[in-house]
Structure formats: structure tokens, C-alpha cells
Design a protein around this motif. Structure first.
Motif, PDB file in Angstrom:
ATOM      1  N   GLN A 156      33.957  14.572  17.421  1.00 27.96           N
ATOM      2  CA  GLN A 156      33.028  13.912  18.322  1.00 27.96           C
ATOM      3  C   GLN A 156      31.612  14.419  18.077  1.00 27.96           C
ATOM      4  O   GLN A 156      31.411  15.584  17.717  1.00 27.96           O
ATOM      5  CB  GLN A 156      33.430  14.150  19.766  1.00 27.96           C
ATOM      6  CG  GLN A 156      34.749  13.501  20.120  1.00 27.96           C
ATOM      7  CD  GLN A 156      35.132  13.708  21.561  1.00 27.96           C
ATOM      8  OE1 GLN A 156      34.649  14.592  22.241  1.00 27.96           O
ATOM      9  NE2 GLN A 156      36.034  12.866  22.040  1.00 27.96           N
TER      10      GLN A 156
ATOM     11  N   GLN B 291      23.490   4.740  20.965  1.00 31.10           N
ATOM     12  CA  GLN B 291      23.810   3.317  20.967  1.00 31.10           C
ATOM     13  C   GLN B 291      22.679   2.533  21.629  1.00 31.10           C
ATOM     14  O   GLN B 291      22.269   2.829  22.749  1.00 31.10           O
ATOM     15  CB  GLN B 291      25.115   3.099  21.721  1.00 31.10           C
ATOM     16  CG  GLN B 291      25.637   1.699  21.665  1.00 31.10           C
ATOM     17  CD  GLN B 291      26.987   1.592  22.364  1.00 31.10           C
ATOM     18  OE1 GLN B 291      27.286   2.343  23.283  1.00 31.10           O
ATOM     19  NE2 GLN B 291      27.795   0.655  21.927  1.00 31.10           N
TER      20      GLN B 291
ATOM     21  N   PRO C 217      29.860   1.140  14.590  1.00 25.55           N
ATOM     22  CA  PRO C 217      31.068   0.465  15.077  1.00 25.55           C
ATOM     23  C   PRO C 217      32.205   0.460  14.046  1.00 25.55           C
ATOM     24  O   PRO C 217      33.371   0.551  14.414  1.00 25.55           O
ATOM     25  CB  PRO C 217      30.590  -0.957  15.378  1.00 25.55           C
ATOM     26  CG  PRO C 217      29.129  -0.822  15.637  1.00 25.55           C
ATOM     27  CD  PRO C 217      28.672   0.282  14.713  1.00 25.55           C
ATOM     28  N   ARG C 218      31.873   0.387  12.786  1.00 23.53           N
ATOM     29  CA  ARG C 218      32.902   0.343  11.741  1.00 23.53           C
ATOM     30  C   ARG C 218      33.553   1.702  11.503  1.00 23.53           C
ATOM     31  O   ARG C 218      34.707   1.783  11.104  1.00 23.53           O
ATOM     32  CB  ARG C 218      32.269  -0.163  10.448  1.00 23.53           C
ATOM     33  CG  ARG C 218      33.247  -0.273   9.312  1.00 23.53           C
ATOM     34  CD  ARG C 218      32.594  -0.886   8.101  1.00 23.53           C
ATOM     35  NE  ARG C 218      33.493  -0.831   6.966  1.00 23.53           N
ATOM     36  CZ  ARG C 218      33.103  -0.769   5.729  1.00 23.53           C
ATOM     37  NH1 ARG C 218      31.830  -0.779   5.435  1.00 23.53           N
ATOM     38  NH2 ARG C 218      33.979  -0.717   4.758  1.00 23.53           N
TER      39      ARG C 218
ATOM     40  N   GLY D 162      33.692   4.406  13.790  1.00 21.77           N
ATOM     41  CA  GLY D 162      34.082   5.184  14.966  1.00 21.77           C
ATOM     42  C   GLY D 162      33.860   4.386  16.228  1.00 21.77           C
ATOM     43  O   GLY D 162      33.821   3.157  16.202  1.00 21.77           O
ATOM     44  N   GLU D 163      33.695   5.110  17.341  1.00 19.99           N
ATOM     45  CA  GLU D 163      33.549   4.439  18.631  1.00 19.99           C
ATOM     46  C   GLU D 163      32.644   5.241  19.545  1.00 19.99           C
ATOM     47  O   GLU D 163      32.791   6.466  19.670  1.00 19.99           O
ATOM     48  CB  GLU D 163      34.926   4.293  19.286  1.00 19.99           C
ATOM     49  CG  GLU D 163      34.889   3.592  20.613  1.00 19.99           C
ATOM     50  CD  GLU D 163      36.261   3.467  21.253  1.00 19.99           C
ATOM     51  OE1 GLU D 163      36.336   2.880  22.344  1.00 19.99           O
ATOM     52  OE2 GLU D 163      37.260   3.953  20.684  1.00 19.99           O
TER      53      GLU D 163
ATOM     54  N   LEU E 270      31.859   6.503  23.038  1.00 16.65           N
ATOM     55  CA  LEU E 270      32.779   6.787  24.134  1.00 16.65           C
ATOM     56  C   LEU E 270      32.113   6.782  25.502  1.00 16.65           C
ATOM     57  O   LEU E 270      32.805   6.787  26.517  1.00 16.65           O
ATOM     58  CB  LEU E 270      33.455   8.144  23.895  1.00 16.65           C
ATOM     59  CG  LEU E 270      34.219   8.255  22.575  1.00 16.65           C
ATOM     60  CD1 LEU E 270      34.740   9.673  22.386  1.00 16.65           C
ATOM     61  CD2 LEU E 270      35.345   7.237  22.515  1.00 16.65           C
TER      62      LEU E 270
ATOM     63  N   TYR F 270      30.144  10.060  20.756  1.00 17.71           N
ATOM     64  CA  TYR F 270      30.637   9.172  19.701  1.00 17.71           C
ATOM     65  C   TYR F 270      31.781   9.863  18.979  1.00 17.71           C
ATOM     66  O   TYR F 270      31.687  11.046  18.645  1.00 17.71           O
ATOM     67  CB  TYR F 270      29.498   8.875  18.715  1.00 17.71           C
ATOM     68  CG  TYR F 270      29.894   8.052  17.518  1.00 17.71           C
ATOM     69  CD1 TYR F 270      30.051   6.676  17.624  1.00 17.71           C
ATOM     70  CD2 TYR F 270      30.111   8.631  16.283  1.00 17.71           C
ATOM     71  CE1 TYR F 270      30.412   5.902  16.527  1.00 17.71           C
ATOM     72  CE2 TYR F 270      30.468   7.875  15.173  1.00 17.71           C
ATOM     73  CZ  TYR F 270      30.618   6.517  15.305  1.00 17.71           C
ATOM     74  OH  TYR F 270      30.969   5.759  14.217  1.00 17.71           O
ATOM     75  N   ARG F 271      32.877   9.127  18.768  1.00 20.04           N
ATOM     76  CA  ARG F 271      34.003   9.647  17.983  1.00 20.04           C
ATOM     77  C   ARG F 271      33.897   9.084  16.573  1.00 20.04           C
ATOM     78  O   ARG F 271      33.859   7.873  16.374  1.00 20.04           O
ATOM     79  CB  ARG F 271      35.342   9.240  18.599  1.00 20.04           C
ATOM     80  CG  ARG F 271      36.549   9.878  17.861  1.00 20.04           C
ATOM     81  CD  ARG F 271      37.879   9.275  18.275  1.00 20.04           C
ATOM     82  NE  ARG F 271      37.945   7.891  17.836  1.00 20.04           N
ATOM     83  CZ  ARG F 271      38.058   6.843  18.654  1.00 20.04           C
ATOM     84  NH1 ARG F 271      38.142   7.002  19.955  1.00 20.04           N
ATOM     85  NH2 ARG F 271      38.107   5.616  18.170  1.00 20.04           N
TER      86      ARG F 271
ATOM     87  N   ASP G 167      35.547   8.246  13.251  1.00 26.14           N
ATOM     88  CA  ASP G 167      36.880   8.011  12.699  1.00 26.14           C
ATOM     89  C   ASP G 167      36.926   8.177  11.186  1.00 26.14           C
ATOM     90  O   ASP G 167      37.995   8.395  10.624  1.00 26.14           O
ATOM     91  CB  ASP G 167      37.370   6.614  13.073  1.00 26.14           C
ATOM     92  CG  ASP G 167      37.637   6.480  14.569  1.00 26.14           C
ATOM     93  OD1 ASP G 167      37.877   7.502  15.234  1.00 26.14           O
ATOM     94  OD2 ASP G 167      37.593   5.339  15.071  1.00 26.14           O
TER      95      ASP G 167
END
Length: 142
Positions: free
Chosen positions: A11, A20, A32-33, A35-36, A38, A68-69, A71
Motif C-alpha cells: 500500500q 486520485q 486503475p490498471r 492497483g486500486e 482504497l 492506494y494498493r 497490484d
């Protein structure tokens, strides 16, 4: 170390141009591609107005950011490049990346996340007393 290794699932706290929806956010970083976002988060530090962007240094003020996570860890190198981290030149790096505590409504730590810490002299930069970037409407930017 100015930019320790990052793993998928780590994170990050974004508090400035990487938040964001921030004006001036880098279009080439596809958050967006990879991670996410939160949601909002808080952490301790001292947030400075560096002109067109903020910087955080160690401190005890409550600061606000977006969690933000990540990925796909490969995006971390691009984020580090955007934050002007120079692994071979720690003194010349604008920021360094380290882990810090996330804090709850009562100021208690509940987890850790990566954050970009300002790595240059801070003399003459005003402190953002509310620990939040961007500045609220009606307050001038310096």
C-alpha cells in the motif's frame, strides 16, 4: 536506502500530485490498471507547500492522503521516477520512499504503507497547517 524493494499488494499513501483526481497528476501512470485507490487515510508528518506540489517530512502533525494498493510492483519504478528518486544519488533525490504508520481517528497506528518523504532542505517553505493538499478554496497557494 532511498527506494527499498516494493512487492505487489503493498500500500502507498499519496498526498499530492499522485492523489486520485489531483490537478497535475501524471497521465502516464495508469493507477486503475495497476492497483486500486482504497480511500482517504491519515498519517503523521509535517506537510509543506513547495509551490506547485507538497512535500512531507517527519513530524507529529496529522496529515491527510489517499491510500492506494499496488497490484503490479512494476509501476513502483515509474512512480519513483516521477518523484525524482535517484537510487545512485541519495542526496540529489527530491524524495525518498519509506514506510510509515497509517493512523485511525484517535491517532493510533493500525498498519503501514509506503510514502514519499521530501528529501531536500525545507527552509522557507510554509507548513500546511491542516495537513491536506490541495489547499481549500479561498486559500492562496504560495
Amino acid at each position: 536506502m532511498i527506494a527499498p524493494p516494493v512487492s505487489s499488494g503493498d500500500q502507498f499513501i499519496f498526498y499530492g500530485l499522485l492523489k486520485q483526481g489531483a490537478a497535475g497528476a501524471p497521465a502516464h501512470l495508469d493507477f486503475p490498471r495497476h492497483g486500486e485507490f482504497l480511500g482517504p487515510c491519515r498519517f503523521k508528518g509535517r506537510m509543506l507547500d513547495l509551490g506547485g506540489f507538497p512535500g512531507v517530512v517527519p513530524g507529529e502533525d496529522i496529515c491527510h492522503g489517499m491510500l492506494y494498493r499496488l497490484d503490479h510492483a512494476r509501476l513502483a519504478r515509474q512512480m519513483d521516477d516521477f518523484e525524482d528518486i535517484r537510487p545512485g544519488d541519495p542526496k540529489g533525490s527530491l524524495y525518498r520512499r519509506e514506510k510509515t504508520d497509517l493512523i485511525d481517528d484517535f491517532g493510533r497506528p493500525y498498519g503501514k504503507a509506503w510514502i514519499y518523504i521530501y528529501n531536500q532542505k525545507t527552509d522557507g517553505y510554509p507548513v500546511l497547517e491542516d495537513g491536506n493538499w490541495p489547499l481549500e478554496k479561498g486559500r492562496p497557494r504560495t
